[in-house]
Design a protein around this motif. Structure first.
Motif, PDB file in Angstrom:
ATOM      1  N   ARG A 126       0.835  -1.211   0.000  1.00 40.36           N
ATOM      2  CA  ARG A 126       0.000   0.000   0.000  1.00 40.36           C
ATOM      3  C   ARG A 126       0.864   1.253   0.000  1.00 40.36           C
ATOM      4  N   ALA A 127       2.134   1.102   0.380  1.00 46.76           N
ATOM      5  CA  ALA A 127       3.047   2.245   0.320  1.00 46.76           C
ATOM      6  C   ALA A 127       3.151   2.783  -1.104  1.00 46.76           C
ATOM      7  N   LEU A 128       3.022   1.910  -2.092  1.00 51.91           N
ATOM      8  CA  LEU A 128       3.059   2.353  -3.497  1.00 51.91           C
ATOM      9  C   LEU A 128       1.822   3.178  -3.834  1.00 51.91           C
ATOM     10  N   LYS A 129       0.677   2.788  -3.282  1.00 55.76           N
ATOM     11  CA  LYS A 129      -0.553   3.565  -3.487  1.00 55.76           C
ATOM     12  C   LYS A 129      -0.429   4.934  -2.830  1.00 55.76           C
ATOM     13  N   ILE A 130       0.164   4.945  -1.649  1.00 57.63           N
ATOM     14  CA  ILE A 130       0.387   6.223  -0.963  1.00 57.63           C
ATOM     15  C   ILE A 130       1.304   7.109  -1.793  1.00 57.63           C
ATOM     16  N   LYS A 131       2.361   6.545  -2.311  1.00 56.73           N
ATOM     17  CA  LYS A 131       3.303   7.309  -3.135  1.00 56.73           C
ATOM     18  C   LYS A 131       2.597   7.919  -4.343  1.00 56.73           C
ATOM     19  N   ARG A 132       1.654   7.185  -4.943  1.00 53.15           N
ATOM     20  CA  ARG A 132       0.934   7.686  -6.124  1.00 53.15           C
ATOM     21  C   ARG A 132      -0.015   8.829  -5.784  1.00 53.15           C
ATOM     22  N   ASN A 133      -0.654   8.747  -4.616  1.00 53.53           N
ATOM     23  CA  ASN A 133      -1.771   9.652  -4.326  1.00 53.53           C
ATOM     24  C   ASN A 133      -1.497  10.724  -3.287  1.00 53.53           C
ATOM     25  N   VAL A 134      -0.360  10.632  -2.609  1.00 55.67           N
ATOM     26  CA  VAL A 134      -0.032  11.602  -1.559  1.00 55.67           C
ATOM     27  C   VAL A 134       1.149  12.459  -2.018  1.00 55.67           C
ATOM     28  N   ASP A 135       0.985  13.768  -1.934  1.00 56.39           N
ATOM     29  CA  ASP A 135       2.070  14.672  -2.350  1.00 56.39           C
ATOM     30  C   ASP A 135       3.146  14.773  -1.277  1.00 56.39           C
ATOM     31  N   TYR A 136       2.718  14.874  -0.006  1.00 55.80           N
ATOM     32  CA  TYR A 136       3.687  15.048   1.084  1.00 55.80           C
ATOM     33  C   TYR A 136       3.255  14.193   2.277  1.00 55.80           C
ATOM     34  N   MET A 137       4.204  13.460   2.811  1.00 59.59           N
ATOM     35  CA  MET A 137       3.932  12.613   3.973  1.00 59.59           C
ATOM     36  C   MET A 137       4.790  13.066   5.150  1.00 59.59           C
ATOM     37  N   TYR A 138       4.131  13.243   6.322  1.00 61.06           N
ATOM     38  CA  TYR A 138       4.814  13.671   7.541  1.00 61.06           C
ATOM     39  C   TYR A 138       4.694  12.533   8.563  1.00 61.06           C
ATOM     40  N   VAL A 139       5.802  11.832   8.807  1.00 59.52           N
ATOM     41  CA  VAL A 139       5.741  10.646   9.667  1.00 59.52           C
ATOM     42  C   VAL A 139       6.184  10.984  11.085  1.00 59.52           C
ATOM     43  N   ILE A 140       5.701  10.171  12.042  1.00 60.23           N
ATOM     44  CA  ILE A 140       5.924  10.489  13.460  1.00 60.23           C
ATOM     45  C   ILE A 140       6.646   9.382  14.212  1.00 60.23           C
ATOM     46  N   LEU A 141       6.998   8.304  13.523  1.00 59.09           N
ATOM     47  CA  LEU A 141       7.757   7.221  14.140  1.00 59.09           C
ATOM     48  C   LEU A 141       9.104   7.127  13.440  1.00 59.09           C
ATOM     49  N   PRO A 142      10.195   7.064  14.189  1.00 60.42           N
ATOM     50  CA  PRO A 142      11.533   7.161  13.586  1.00 60.42           C
ATOM     51  C   PRO A 142      11.794   6.163  12.466  1.00 60.42           C
ATOM     52  N   PHE A 143      11.277   4.940  12.574  1.00 62.46           N
ATOM     53  CA  PHE A 143      11.583   3.917  11.572  1.00 62.46           C
ATOM     54  C   PHE A 143      10.784   4.078  10.276  1.00 62.46           C
ATOM     55  N   GLU A 144       9.766   4.946  10.284  1.00 66.05           N
ATOM     56  CA  GLU A 144       8.925   5.079   9.091  1.00 66.05           C
ATOM     57  C   GLU A 144       9.647   5.744   7.920  1.00 66.05           C
ATOM     58  N   LYS A 145      10.563   6.647   8.208  1.00 68.18           N
ATOM     59  CA  LYS A 145      11.296   7.304   7.131  1.00 68.18           C
ATOM     60  C   LYS A 145      12.081   6.282   6.317  1.00 68.18           C
ATOM     61  N   GLU A 146      12.745   5.357   7.011  1.00 64.57           N
ATOM     62  CA  GLU A 146      13.504   4.312   6.325  1.00 64.57           C
ATOM     63  C   GLU A 146      12.572   3.344   5.596  1.00 64.57           C
ATOM     64  N   PHE A 147      11.420   3.072   6.183  1.00 67.92           N
ATOM     65  CA  PHE A 147      10.458   2.185   5.530  1.00 67.92           C
ATOM     66  C   PHE A 147      10.065   2.733   4.157  1.00 67.92           C
ATOM     67  N   TYR A 148       9.709   4.010   4.105  1.00 70.63           N
ATOM     68  CA  TYR A 148       9.262   4.589   2.834  1.00 70.63           C
ATOM     69  C   TYR A 148      10.395   4.716   1.814  1.00 70.63           C
ATOM     70  N   LYS A 149      11.614   4.811   2.292  1.00 68.84           N
ATOM     71  CA  LYS A 149      12.757   4.855   1.372  1.00 68.84           C
ATOM     72  C   LYS A 149      12.822   3.600   0.517  1.00 68.84           C
ATOM     73  N   ARG A 150      12.371   2.479   1.069  1.00 69.74           N
ATOM     74  CA  ARG A 150      12.367   1.228   0.319  1.00 69.74           C
ATOM     75  C   ARG A 150      11.457   1.308  -0.903  1.00 69.74           C
ATOM     76  N   PHE A 151      10.528   2.252  -0.890  1.00 70.80           N
ATOM     77  CA  PHE A 151       9.610   2.441  -2.011  1.00 70.80           C
ATOM     78  C   PHE A 151       9.931   3.718  -2.786  1.00 70.80           C
ATOM     79  N   ASP A 152      11.136   4.233  -2.554  1.00 65.86           N
ATOM     80  CA  ASP A 152      11.609   5.433  -3.244  1.00 65.86           C
ATOM     81  C   ASP A 152      10.665   6.627  -3.031  1.00 65.86           C
ATOM     82  N   PHE A 153      10.171   6.761  -1.797  1.00 70.38           N
ATOM     83  CA  PHE A 153       9.283   7.871  -1.439  1.00 70.38           C
ATOM     84  C   PHE A 153       9.938   8.623  -0.285  1.00 70.38           C
ATOM     85  N   GLU A 154      10.334   9.859  -0.534  1.00 70.27           N
ATOM     86  CA  GLU A 154      10.995  10.674   0.483  1.00 70.27           C
ATOM     87  C   GLU A 154       9.935  11.338   1.352  1.00 70.27           C
ATOM     88  N   VAL A 155       9.965  11.057   2.638  1.00 69.04           N
ATOM     89  CA  VAL A 155       8.982  11.621   3.565  1.00 69.04           C
ATOM     90  C   VAL A 155       9.710  12.419   4.639  1.00 69.04           C
TER      91      VAL A 155
END
Length: 367
Positions: A126-155
């Motif tokens: 679903r991270a790919l769906k988020i990447k398609r439909n969300v312009d900017y993502m603001y994450v609040i858990l430290p490990f989430e930034k690295e998680f989204y990097k795996r999908f080439d989505f800079e948050v």
């Protein structure tokens, strides 16, 4: 500026209210329509729908209410088009908000997502769906930034809004139990949670007759849900005073959710419990991809606090684990050491202000 903000549960209402305050600090004349709760309305948002109309928990419970949810989504889309916001701000609440994100993207409305859905827990694609439909993502858990990097989505990691809420909180001098040695019981903020939890939670209080338990109730639920614990000699019930209670508690029994992280940030050793319907649990067991359910353990990547889930949530286990975290208990010191590591990992950002600054600067940049 015009903002349309959607939160679907109690914690989202809290974080949404602080974000509204931060947005209005920079844009005093901002127009804000919101789906949320009393806190967002009090902060200056025009409330469209209260979260209590949408607070369904578990796969089966959501399935049973699909008709209602679809009607709400249709109404939300119509309301967004009529309001014509400069940006939509979505707060967690994946099942509803991901549909709205897709709709907004199709209508060229900028989508800012504050507090990521827990896509790292299950159905990670679903991270790919988020990447398609969300312009900017603001994450609040430290490990989430690295998680989204795996999908080439800079948050953007903006810290955690609970840090703001707790930093700004001042314990009330009039709190009834501030001078007493209490154990906090946090059974949750949704009807299904409270119904599942209080059966065992009220029994455990009988096993500790020398201790004083205080149950944190919430006013958006019917008070009759708490009758199981109201008439016990060593149990009291308070409403909308959770932070006051955690300020003075020596230990806590906590339903899994945002409250587990709040309890840790107040430095209160805890046992985490969770129980849902059998069908919902069977589905979740097959799809969830993480080892832990509490935010404390997820951030630390270890079982720093004990989790008693479904069949492990028994009276016997509760008694053993509560004894272990009370003063002189064999797990208490280690829990407190782990909390210190947790706070270091989370940092000390002014989360609401940082997020508001990023949202406004990006809107201005795209004008």
């Amino acid at each position: 500026m015009k903002f349309y903000i959607i939160a679907g549960e109690r914690s989202g209402d809290l974080h949404g209210s602080n974000l509204i305050k931060a947005l209005k600090q920079q844009q005093p004349n901002a127009e804000i329509r919101c789906w949320g709760g009393d806190a967002m309305e009090k902060a200056g948002g025009e409330l469209v729908t209260h979260y209590r109309e949408m607070a369904y928990m578990g796969f089966w419970e959501v399935f049973k209410h699909l008709g209602t949810i679809r009607k709400k989504i249709t109404y939300c889309k119509e309301d967004i088009l009529a309001f014509k916001p400069d940006a939509i701000i979505l707060i967690d609440y994946a099942g509803f908000n991901l549909r709205i994100a897709q709709f907004a993207k199709a209508h060229d409305i900028p989508v800012h997502y504050y507090i990521s859905p827990k896509v790292w827990a299950w159905n990670q694609k679903r991270a790919l769906k988020i990447k398609r439909n969300v312009d900017y993502m603001y994450v609040i858990l430290p490990f989430e930034k690295e998680f989204y990097k795996r999908f080439d989505f800079e948050v953007d990691y903006v810290g955690n809004p609970l840090l703001d809420a707790i930093r700004d909180f001042k314990p009330s001098e009039s709190f009834a139990f501030k001078a007493q040695d209490v154990i906090a019981v946090l059974p949750g903020s949704r009807q299904q949670e409270v119904e599942h939890m209080l059966d065992n939670l009220h029994k455990v209080t009988q096993k500790f007759p020398e201790e004083h338990f205080v149950v944190a109730g919430v006013k958006n639920l019917d008070k009759s849900l708490y009758t199981k614990v109201e008439n016990q000699k060593n149990v009291n019930l308070v409403f909308e005073e959770t932070y006051d209670l955690l300020s003075y508690a020596k230990a806590a029994l906590v339903t899994s959710g945002t409250a587990t992280l709040e309890t840790a940030l107040f430095n209160v050793p805890q046992v985490v419990v969770y129980k849902t319907g059998k069908i919902s649990y069977a589905i979740a067991k097959n799809v969830v991809k993480v080892k832990f359910i509490s935010l404390v353990n997820l951030i630390l990547q270890k079982e720093a606090v004990k989790e008693l889930i479904q069949e492990k949530f028994t009276l016997e286990n509760l008694v053993v684990e509560l004894k272990a975290i009370l003063p002189n208990g064999n797990k208490r010191d280690q829990v407190l050491k782990d909390y210190k590591v947790l706070k270091d990992l989370m940092g000390d950002e002014n989360t609401s202000q940082k997020t508001a600054d990023l949202i406004i600067s990006r809107i201005n940049h795209n004008l």
